[in-house]
Design a protein around this motif. Structure first.
Motif, PDB file in Angstrom:
ATOM      1  N   SER A  19       0.849  -1.398  -0.036  1.00 19.46           N
ATOM      2  CA  SER A  19      -0.068   0.104   0.122  1.00 19.46           C
ATOM      3  C   SER A  19       0.884   1.254  -0.050  1.00 19.46           C
ATOM      4  CB  SER A  19      -1.131   0.280   1.236  1.00 19.46           C
ATOM      5  OG  SER A  19      -1.102  -1.119   1.471  1.00 19.46           O
ATOM      6  N   PRO A  20       0.394   2.431  -0.729  1.00 21.35           N
ATOM      7  CA  PRO A  20       1.113   3.510  -0.759  1.00 21.35           C
ATOM      8  C   PRO A  20       1.121   4.376   0.515  1.00 21.35           C
ATOM      9  CG  PRO A  20      -0.746   3.602  -2.056  1.00 21.35           C
ATOM     10  CD  PRO A  20      -0.577   2.337  -1.648  1.00 21.35           C
ATOM     11  N   ALA A  21       2.296   4.794   0.931  1.00 20.60           N
ATOM     12  CA  ALA A  21       2.201   5.555   2.144  1.00 20.60           C
ATOM     13  C   ALA A  21       1.464   6.806   1.896  1.00 20.60           C
ATOM     14  CB  ALA A  21       3.687   5.841   2.430  1.00 20.60           C
ATOM     15  N   PRO A  22       0.681   7.179   2.962  1.00 20.13           N
ATOM     16  CA  PRO A  22      -0.177   8.342   3.098  1.00 20.13           C
ATOM     17  C   PRO A  22       0.919   9.411   2.579  1.00 20.13           C
ATOM     18  CG  PRO A  22      -0.128   7.807   5.029  1.00 20.13           C
ATOM     19  CD  PRO A  22       0.440   6.586   4.263  1.00 20.13           C
ATOM     20  N   ALA A  23       0.421  10.615   1.747  1.00 22.99           N
ATOM     21  CA  ALA A  23       1.434  11.701   1.339  1.00 22.99           C
ATOM     22  C   ALA A  23       1.429  12.492   2.417  1.00 22.99           C
ATOM     23  CB  ALA A  23       0.664  12.324   0.236  1.00 22.99           C
ATOM     24  N   GLN A  24       2.480  12.997   2.771  1.00 19.78           N
ATOM     25  CA  GLN A  24       2.620  13.916   3.774  1.00 19.78           C
ATOM     26  C   GLN A  24       1.855  15.178   3.683  1.00 19.78           C
ATOM     27  OE1 GLN A  24       6.760  14.653   4.272  1.00 19.78           O
ATOM     28  NE2 GLN A  24       7.257  12.792   5.675  1.00 19.78           N
ATOM     29  N   ASP A  25       1.911  15.862   2.531  1.00 23.23           N
ATOM     30  CA  ASP A  25       1.200  17.075   2.102  1.00 23.23           C
ATOM     31  C   ASP A  25       1.003  16.788   0.611  1.00 23.23           C
ATOM     32  OD1 ASP A  25       0.409  19.477   1.933  1.00 23.23           O
ATOM     33  OD2 ASP A  25       2.232  20.463   1.638  1.00 23.23           O
ATOM     34  N   SER A  26      -0.515  16.961   0.294  1.00 24.75           N
ATOM     35  CA  SER A  26      -0.934  16.692  -0.970  1.00 24.75           C
ATOM     36  C   SER A  26      -1.970  17.774  -1.227  1.00 24.75           C
ATOM     37  CB  SER A  26      -1.376  15.317  -1.250  1.00 24.75           C
ATOM     38  OG  SER A  26      -2.806  15.253  -1.186  1.00 24.75           O
ATOM     39  N   ARG A  27      -1.917  18.490  -2.458  1.00 28.85           N
ATOM     40  CA  ARG A  27      -2.658  19.414  -3.023  1.00 28.85           C
ATOM     41  C   ARG A  27      -3.352  18.805  -4.300  1.00 28.85           C
ATOM     42  NH1 ARG A  27      -1.071  25.595  -3.528  1.00 28.85           N
ATOM     43  NH2 ARG A  27      -3.189  26.180  -3.840  1.00 28.85           N
ATOM     44  N   GLN A  28      -4.675  19.480  -4.292  1.00 27.67           N
ATOM     45  CA  GLN A  28      -5.251  18.953  -5.441  1.00 27.67           C
ATOM     46  C   GLN A  28      -6.128  20.113  -6.165  1.00 27.67           C
ATOM     47  OE1 GLN A  28      -8.131  15.987  -4.441  1.00 27.67           O
ATOM     48  NE2 GLN A  28      -6.568  14.504  -4.329  1.00 27.67           N
ATOM     49  N   ALA A  54      -0.934  24.739 -13.297  1.00 27.96           N
ATOM     50  CA  ALA A  54      -1.553  24.100 -12.133  1.00 27.96           C
ATOM     51  C   ALA A  54      -0.600  23.041 -11.239  1.00 27.96           C
ATOM     52  CB  ALA A  54      -2.729  23.266 -12.319  1.00 27.96           C
ATOM     53  N   ALA A  55       0.482  22.502 -12.126  1.00 26.19           N
ATOM     54  CA  ALA A  55       1.455  21.577 -11.417  1.00 26.19           C
ATOM     55  C   ALA A  55       2.320  22.589 -10.618  1.00 26.19           C
ATOM     56  CB  ALA A  55       2.137  21.086 -12.642  1.00 26.19           C
ATOM     57  N   VAL A  56       2.813  23.743 -11.283  1.00 24.64           N
ATOM     58  CA  VAL A  56       3.645  24.638 -10.319  1.00 24.64           C
ATOM     59  C   VAL A  56       2.957  25.043  -9.198  1.00 24.64           C
ATOM     60  CG1 VAL A  56       4.619  26.836 -10.523  1.00 24.64           C
ATOM     61  CG2 VAL A  56       4.793  25.470 -12.473  1.00 24.64           C
ATOM     62  N   GLU A  57       1.652  25.379  -8.987  1.00 26.67           N
ATOM     63  CA  GLU A  57       0.868  25.687  -8.065  1.00 26.67           C
ATOM     64  C   GLU A  57       0.847  24.712  -6.959  1.00 26.67           C
ATOM     65  OE1 GLU A  57      -3.294  27.603  -6.771  1.00 26.67           O
ATOM     66  OE2 GLU A  57      -2.737  27.923  -8.770  1.00 26.67           O
ATOM     67  N   ALA A  58       0.446  23.472  -7.510  1.00 25.36           N
ATOM     68  CA  ALA A  58       0.045  22.216  -6.509  1.00 25.36           C
ATOM     69  C   ALA A  58       1.428  21.955  -5.912  1.00 25.36           C
ATOM     70  CB  ALA A  58      -0.591  21.350  -7.281  1.00 25.36           C
ATOM     71  N   CYS A  59       2.503  22.013  -6.565  1.00 20.98           N
ATOM     72  CA  CYS A  59       4.075  21.404  -6.338  1.00 20.98           C
ATOM     73  C   CYS A  59       4.537  22.619  -5.364  1.00 20.98           C
ATOM     74  CB  CYS A  59       4.867  20.928  -7.248  1.00 20.98           C
ATOM     75  SG  CYS A  59       4.090  19.411  -8.076  1.00 20.98           S
ATOM     76  N   GLY A  60       3.876  23.756  -5.602  1.00 21.72           N
ATOM     77  CA  GLY A  60       4.687  24.873  -4.684  1.00 21.72           C
ATOM     78  C   GLY A  60       5.807  25.380  -5.133  1.00 21.72           C
ATOM     79  N   PRO A  61       6.596  26.707  -4.583  1.00 23.64           N
ATOM     80  CA  PRO A  61       7.540  27.349  -5.133  1.00 23.64           C
ATOM     81  C   PRO A  61       9.050  26.391  -5.029  1.00 23.64           C
ATOM     82  CG  PRO A  61       6.865  28.256  -2.833  1.00 23.64           C
ATOM     83  CD  PRO A  61       6.092  26.994  -3.184  1.00 23.64           C
TER      84      PRO A  61
END
Length: 107
Positions: A19-28, A54-61
């Motif tokens: 099972s994949p580990a839960p993401a520590q911080d995810s943004r949708q 959107a990918a830039v915004e979701a993944c952060g600066p």
């Protein structure tokens, strides 16, 4: 019975480790393309720009002061864009019922 128990325990162990580990911080985010004509190059290019933004915004600066963080963000964007482009290809083929693409980034 002992063999069945061993197999069951092994299956449980495999399920837990697979099972994949839960993401520590995810943004949708959701990217709409309802206003675009995806049968044209212009429409596809516009959607691609929206997906990249959107990918830039979701993944952060990113920061030049944090090379590891910059690499993580670059990897996040690449993975996020790859998943989004798969949805885009389905939309272009006309197989997607909703004119939206779900962007999910794990950082």
């Amino acid at each position: 019975m002992k063999t069945l128990l061993t197999v069951s325990l092994a299956a449980c162990a495999l399920a837990l480790t697979a099972s994949p580990a839960p993401a520590q911080d995810s943004r949708q985010l959701v990217v709409s393309y309802a206003d675009l004509d995806l049968s044209t190059d212009r429409g596809v290019r516009t959607l691609d720009r929206r997906l990249r933004a959107a990918a830039v915004e979701a993944c952060g600066p990113t920061s030049d002061a944090d090379p590891a963080g910059k690499n993580d963000a670059r990897d996040c964007r690449a993975e996020t864009l790859s998943m989004a482009r798969a949805q885009r290809d389905v939309a272009i083929a006309g197989l997607q019922s909703s004119p939206k693409i779900q962007i999910a980034a794990r950082r």
